[in-house]
Design an enzyme around this catalytic site. Structure first.
Site, PDB file in Angstrom:
ATOM      1  N   GLU A 167      89.014  31.602  -5.154  1.00  0.00           N
ATOM      2  CA  GLU A 167      88.045  31.576  -6.241  1.00  0.00           C
ATOM      3  C   GLU A 167      88.062  32.834  -7.100  1.00  0.00           C
ATOM      4  OE1 GLU A 167      84.892  28.456  -4.185  1.00  0.00           O
ATOM      5  OE2 GLU A 167      84.199  30.488  -4.670  1.00  0.00           O
ATOM      6  N   GLU A 352      87.652  23.027  -0.995  1.00  0.00           N
ATOM      7  CA  GLU A 352      86.264  23.165  -0.555  1.00  0.00           C
ATOM      8  C   GLU A 352      85.416  22.117  -1.255  1.00  0.00           C
ATOM      9  OE1 GLU A 352      84.352  26.958  -0.965  1.00  0.00           O
ATOM     10  OE2 GLU A 352      86.095  28.074  -0.238  1.00  0.00           O
TER      11      GLU A 352
END
Length: 443
Positions: A167, A352
């Site tokens: 991320e 995720e």
């Protein structure tokens, strides 16, 4: 659950995910101090000033936790390697105890038939490197390359996949412009440089691993679907800017070797000199792409503030305990857009996906039907994407365990398994059992 393993291709990978600082217990095993320790020690940054010193004590309980992963029928386990556990000062002397831990952890996965999906950086920067400017300093690409070589020389032969950085938006923009995570800065120049250097470090890490003869190398991007709050051109522009900052900057850099013009109009004056010369290294070939997806955002103009002059507007959809709207269709839209505009035939993974709630045990059970419905709805969108020809090859539920949720401390629970943070006892929730049935029945 309505969907089961048989509703997906035979080669489809089901997994669950965690990260090192959130579960391991950073006070164990000779790990060095991180900027998350510093951030949590600063009043007002973290709920109840909680930190990852003990977390879920996965460092000592990893065998028990991997037994849970295997018993649920998962194929793979996505985990991260703590930079400060391996190199306590960020470079130089290696902590043998830290490398030994990841060696044991990897072998324990393989012994249980679990494919190791590794991430090299999930936000815990060594404090010694933060002292030198951290992600604002171009040298971090070389420091990260050194860490990559140390870790993957030891572990790389057993990894199914590796992603350098989890991320990048959180590493750069959230942490250096919005101040929401360590190091907690609110500085556009720092943010712009971090947004470039995080991708430069990604590129150097990929280069190092290719040099070690590794394959299965990818990138993991968190994406939020951006919608205008109303039908006005101003709201449309705000949504497009948000989309550019959050989603297109990082994917554009990695897969196209370019940054979106709608973001450069605000950030280019703050980027390091010669940044264009780095785009070839940043955009070298990957083997797969990972998408972390949780929610959408509604955007409106905020003309009284400097660029990007936008603000989030609350939506009307049901929300999780993070106050995030539940919008499963956004996952389908991102999978489709990513393949069409960025990755082509490259395998895509949902690396995720999950939801926070406030789960309390009742006796020896934790009823979390809301999480079961959330996962089912998002898996349905994955299946829809596959049916439309998008090359999605796996789905990872976040997270295996309730854990340290960064600035929210231990209050926001994403786990399939409940953790009592006083006793550290594990208790699989209804969602864990539902997934286990879906993955193991008629297998």
């Amino acid at each position: 659950m309505e969907l089961t393993r048989k509703d997906f291709p035979e080669t489809f990978t089901f997994g669950t995910a965690t990260s090192s600082y959130q579960i391991e217990g950073h006070s164990f095993g000779g790990a060095g101090r991180t900027h998350w320790d510093d951030y949590a020690d600063t009043p007002g940054n973290v709920v109840r000033a909680e930190n990852g010193a003990v977390a879920c004590d996965h460092y000592h309980r990893y065998a028990e936790d991997l037994d849970l992963v295997a018993a649920a029928g998962f194929d793979a386990y996505r985990f991260s390697i703590s930079w400060a556990r391996v190199l306590p000062e960020g470079r130089g002397a290696v902590n043998a105890e830290g490398l030994d831990f990841y060696d044991r952890l990897t072998d324990a996965m393989l012994e249980r038939g679990l494919k190791p999906y590794a991430t090299l950086y999930h936000w815990e920067l060594p404090s010694a490197l933060a002292d030198l400017g951290g992600w604002r300093n171009r040298d971090i690409a070389s420091w990260f390359a050194e860490f990559t070589e140390v870790a993957m020389t030891r572990l790389g032969d057993r990894m199914a996949t590796v992603a350098p950085i989890n991320e990048p938006w959180c590493v750069a923009w959230l942490s250096h412009f919005l101040g929401g995570q360590a190091p907690g800065l609110r500085d556009i120049r720092a943010a712009a440089r971090a947004m470039h250097h995080v991708l430069l470090a990604h590129g150097r890490s990929i280069e190092v691993m290719r040099g070690l003869g590794m394959s299965g190398l990818g990138g993991v991007f968190n994406l939020e679907w951006a919608e205008p709050a109303d039908d006005s051109p101003e709201a449309r522009l705000a949504a497009d800017r948000y989309d550019g900052l959050y989603n297109r900057w990082f994917m554009g850099g990695v897969f196209r070797g370019e940054y979106p013009a709608i973001v450069l109009e605000g950030l280019e004056p703050h980027l390091p000199a010669g940044w264009q010369d780095d785009m070839g290294l940043i955009s070298q070939k990957l083997d797969w792409c990972g998408i972390n997806y949780y929610t959408r955002k509604l955007l409106a103009p905020d003309p009284m503030t400097p660029w990007p002059s936008l603000k989030e507007v609350p939506g009307i959809l049901p929300k999780t305990y993070m106050d995030w709207e539940i919008y499963p269709e956004g996952l389908f839209r991102f999978l489709t857009r990513t393949a069409q505009e960025y990755t082509g035939d490259l395998p895509l993974y949902v690396t995720e996906n999950g939801m926070a709630s406030h789960d309390d045990p009742v006796g020896d059970t934790v009823e979390d039907e809301h999480r079961i419905a959330f996962i089912d709805a998002h898996l349905a969108q994955v299946r829809r994407a596959i049916a439309n020809g998008v090359p999605v090859e796996g789905y990872f539920a976040w997270s295996l365990l309730d854990n340290y949720e960064w600035s929210f401390g231990y209050d926001k629970r994403f786990g399939l398994v409940h953790v009592d943070f006083d006793t550290l006892a594990r208790l699989p929730k209804a969602s864990y059992h539902a997934l286990a049935r879906a993955l193991t029945e008629n297998r």
